[in-house]
Design an enzyme around this catalytic site. Sequence first.
Site, PDB file in Angstrom:
ATOM      1  N   GLY B  71       0.818  -1.203   0.000  1.00 25.45           N
ATOM      2  CA  GLY B  71       0.000   0.000   0.000  1.00 25.45           C
ATOM      3  C   GLY B  71       0.855   1.256   0.000  1.00 25.45           C
ATOM      4  O   GLY B  71       0.534   2.252  -0.662  1.00 25.45           O
ATOM      5  N   THR B  72       1.949   1.202   0.727  1.00 30.11           N
ATOM      6  CA  THR B  72       2.850   2.354   0.791  1.00 30.11           C
ATOM      7  C   THR B  72       3.400   2.683  -0.596  1.00 30.11           C
ATOM      8  O   THR B  72       3.445   3.848  -0.997  1.00 30.11           O
ATOM      9  CB  THR B  72       4.004   2.055   1.779  1.00 30.11           C
ATOM     10  OG1 THR B  72       3.430   1.748   3.051  1.00 30.11           O
ATOM     11  CG2 THR B  72       4.950   3.222   1.895  1.00 30.11           C
ATOM     12  N   GLN B 180      -7.776   0.543   3.746  1.00 37.87           N
ATOM     13  CA  GLN B 180      -8.622  -0.010   4.810  1.00 37.87           C
ATOM     14  C   GLN B 180     -10.042  -0.333   4.335  1.00 37.87           C
ATOM     15  O   GLN B 180     -10.843  -0.819   5.129  1.00 37.87           O
ATOM     16  CB  GLN B 180      -8.678   0.936   6.002  1.00 37.87           C
ATOM     17  CG  GLN B 180      -7.371   1.041   6.771  1.00 37.87           C
ATOM     18  CD  GLN B 180      -6.961  -0.247   7.478  1.00 37.87           C
ATOM     19  OE1 GLN B 180      -7.753  -1.184   7.625  1.00 37.87           O
ATOM     20  NE2 GLN B 180      -5.716  -0.293   7.923  1.00 37.87           N
ATOM     21  N   SER B 200      -3.962  -2.669  -0.494  1.00 35.56           N
ATOM     22  CA  SER B 200      -2.893  -3.516   0.026  1.00 35.56           C
ATOM     23  C   SER B 200      -3.443  -4.876   0.434  1.00 35.56           C
ATOM     24  O   SER B 200      -4.444  -4.961   1.144  1.00 35.56           O
ATOM     25  CB  SER B 200      -2.259  -2.819   1.236  1.00 35.56           C
ATOM     26  OG  SER B 200      -1.312  -3.669   1.836  1.00 35.56           O
ATOM     27  N   GLY B 201      -2.784  -5.941  -0.014  1.00 33.76           N
ATOM     28  CA  GLY B 201      -3.290  -7.293   0.183  1.00 33.76           C
ATOM     29  C   GLY B 201      -3.388  -7.751   1.632  1.00 33.76           C
ATOM     30  O   GLY B 201      -4.323  -8.445   2.004  1.00 33.76           O
ATOM     31  N   HIS B 202      -2.422  -7.337   2.458  1.00 30.06           N
ATOM     32  CA  HIS B 202      -2.382  -7.940   3.798  1.00 30.06           C
ATOM     33  C   HIS B 202      -3.479  -7.427   4.726  1.00 30.06           C
ATOM     34  O   HIS B 202      -3.602  -7.895   5.852  1.00 30.06           O
ATOM     35  CB  HIS B 202      -0.994  -7.796   4.438  1.00 30.06           C
ATOM     36  CG  HIS B 202      -0.606  -6.417   4.870  1.00 30.06           C
ATOM     37  ND1 HIS B 202      -0.655  -6.014   6.182  1.00 30.06           N
ATOM     38  CD2 HIS B 202      -0.138  -5.355   4.181  1.00 30.06           C
ATOM     39  CE1 HIS B 202      -0.213  -4.763   6.275  1.00 30.06           C
ATOM     40  NE2 HIS B 202       0.094  -4.332   5.075  1.00 30.06           N
ATOM     41  N   CYS B 326       2.287   1.856  12.807  1.00 23.56           N
ATOM     42  CA  CYS B 326       3.460   2.550  12.292  1.00 23.56           C
ATOM     43  C   CYS B 326       3.885   3.683  13.205  1.00 23.56           C
ATOM     44  O   CYS B 326       5.000   4.152  13.123  1.00 23.56           O
ATOM     45  CB  CYS B 326       3.173   3.118  10.916  1.00 23.56           C
ATOM     46  SG  CYS B 326       2.250   2.005   9.895  1.00 23.56           S
TER      47      CYS B 326
HETATM   48  C1  LIG Z   1      -4.680   3.632   5.397  1.00 25.96           C
HETATM   49  C2  LIG Z   1      -3.404   2.909   5.124  1.00 25.96           C
HETATM   50  N1  LIG Z   1      -2.638   3.290   4.088  1.00 25.96           N
HETATM   51  C3  LIG Z   1      -1.493   2.656   3.807  1.00 25.96           C
HETATM   52  C4  LIG Z   1      -1.037   1.604   4.551  1.00 25.96           C
HETATM   53  C5  LIG Z   1       0.262   0.960   4.194  1.00 25.96           C
HETATM   54  O1  LIG Z   1       0.083  -0.276   3.556  1.00 25.96           O
HETATM   55  P1  LIG Z   1       1.278  -1.307   3.503  1.00 25.96           P
HETATM   56  O2  LIG Z   1       1.467  -1.822   4.872  1.00 25.96           O
HETATM   57  O3  LIG Z   1       0.843  -2.382   2.555  1.00 25.96           O
HETATM   58  O4  LIG Z   1       2.479  -0.597   2.998  1.00 25.96           O
HETATM   59  C6  LIG Z   1      -1.794   1.190   5.669  1.00 25.96           C
HETATM   60  C7  LIG Z   1      -1.403   0.097   6.567  1.00 25.96           C
HETATM   61  O5  LIG Z   1      -0.338  -0.132   7.015  1.00 25.96           O
HETATM   62  C8  LIG Z   1      -3.003   1.857   5.949  1.00 25.96           C
HETATM   63  O6  LIG Z   1      -3.758   1.506   6.988  1.00 25.96           O
END
Ligand SMILES: Cc1ncc(COP(=O)(O)O)c(C=O)c1O
Lengths: 124, 403
Positions: B71-72, B180, B200-202, B326
């Site tokens: 997702g990042t 989310q 994001s898959g996880h 995070c």
């Molecule tokens: C709203 C949101 N955006 C982005 C992310 C980042 O996704 P990823 O962990 O796959 O990098 C998260 C979760 O960590 C999230 O909750």
Amino acid sequence: MQYSSKVMEHFNNPRNVGEIPDADGIGNVGNPICGDIMRLYIKVKDGIIVDAKFKTFGCGAAIATSSMVTEMVKGKSIEEALNISNKAVAEALGGLPSIKMHCSVLAEEALKSALADYYKKHPK
Amino acid sequence: MKKIYLDNNATTAIHPDVLKEMLPYFEGFYGNPSSIHTYGQETRKAIEDAREKIAKLLNAESSEIVFTSCGTESNNHAIKGAAFSLQNKGKHIITSKIEHHAVIEVCEYLSKKFGFEITYIPVDKYGIVNPEDVKKAITDKTILISIMHINNETGTIQPIEEIGKIAQERQIVFHTDAVQSVGKIQIDVKKLGVSLLSLSGHKFYAPKGVGILYVRKGLKIHSLLHGGSHEKNRRAGTENVPYIVGIAKALDISHKDMAEESKRILYLREKLEKGILDKIEYSQINGHPENRIYNTSNISFDFIEGEGLLLSLDMEGIAASTGSACTSGTLEPSHVLAAMGVSPTKSQGSIRFSLGRQNTEAEIDKLLEVLPNIVSRLRMMSPLWEDKQKGIETQFEDSKKYH
Ligand SMILES: Cc1ncc(COP(=O)(O)O)c(C=O)c1O
Ligand code: FES
């Protein structure tokens, strides 16, 4: 981030939680960054700290260091207590994660603040 | 001790059927999807089937789906990519105060290093962005709007469709971080009116380390990764075949289960919230009462601090979190709760419970059994609670060493 087993033990079974109604010194210190607050009560007899209690609004490390510092000061003279550093408290707890070192500073400052309050109330 | 996992917004456990679907691509099918031979053809087909499946579920076209590593990355790609490709038109970006760090820090980077001007739209006390504020913030230099769909800390749902309409009227590229929401609710990229969407898959039972960026047809944005023609020149790098297969399967399962699961989880969440509010005085829900995703509960417990709560819960085998995982490395209170006007002290005593497919009613009962004792134990240690009982205001000196 992982706490040592000693920190967790003190967090779970903190020593000396409470108040001392007729305390000889009270320290109240807050960390403006994390917002945590520590309150330390001491009872002094003939220059010796005979009792110490605390109340803390703070993280696991803040509670564990409060517990440890009250254990460390009991039975010590005022002069000895003044020399207790945050590092000594952290070491006695088997170390703290680096981002949690400031929590032990709060304990040291709460103790110093309680001692300062004692001097104020009992001028020599 | 039986463990109870109530941190599904941080990440989820891989669904066994997802794992099963992925395994052949670790074992038998290992060809490089760019290769011409049969090995390559097999994995190419797996990727393109996955892309098509995902596109259908999001009401997108296959060509609009770009696979990423998380997702990042999707957020970085969308925001930097749009900013760099459109900077000749203007350097103004509109976002909100409650975005995930993977959006906020990208915007800060663009502002500090490249001179972009960023407007952070505030939220109301429920954590909702007012579309009118977005409209008012638009200037002739605005090239991108990025507003998240569902907030990770509170679960509050943003009015994306309305903002989408505004963006379309003004012909501004609109990105939403839907990390989310995808997998929890039905997503229709056309209805939302977005030009870019991250997921994001996880967060929905696929593995960590695979994401998607939806890029609307016709929109050209810069790539982050250069070095090959993969993903139609949008993201270089040999595709992560098993994970791509996995994310498609996970999205498919989540859509099949959604109608039932959303009801079941909502029932558990309501039970959790009602139980906590009934049993624990001075506790409040943060976020919108109704306009909130069914699995998330952010609750403040006055006079105590969240980390102690989490540690105590963990000792009972219960996993929850304070705000976003995070931010647990920092000491500052949640920027999301701060934007909602929650005081720093209240914010420090807030916990996020986020439910998922594995949670049961017995688990919620267990939480409701242990939590009140934990809260009262911590309150007994708290100077704020002591003063509250005495009816006096808490006084203290600021720490001298750490200013
Ligand atoms: C709203 C949101 N955006 C982005 C992310 C980042 O996704 P990823 O962990 O796959 O990098 C998260 C979760 O960590 C999230 O909750
Ligand atoms: S985080 Fe502030 S005292 Fe520990």
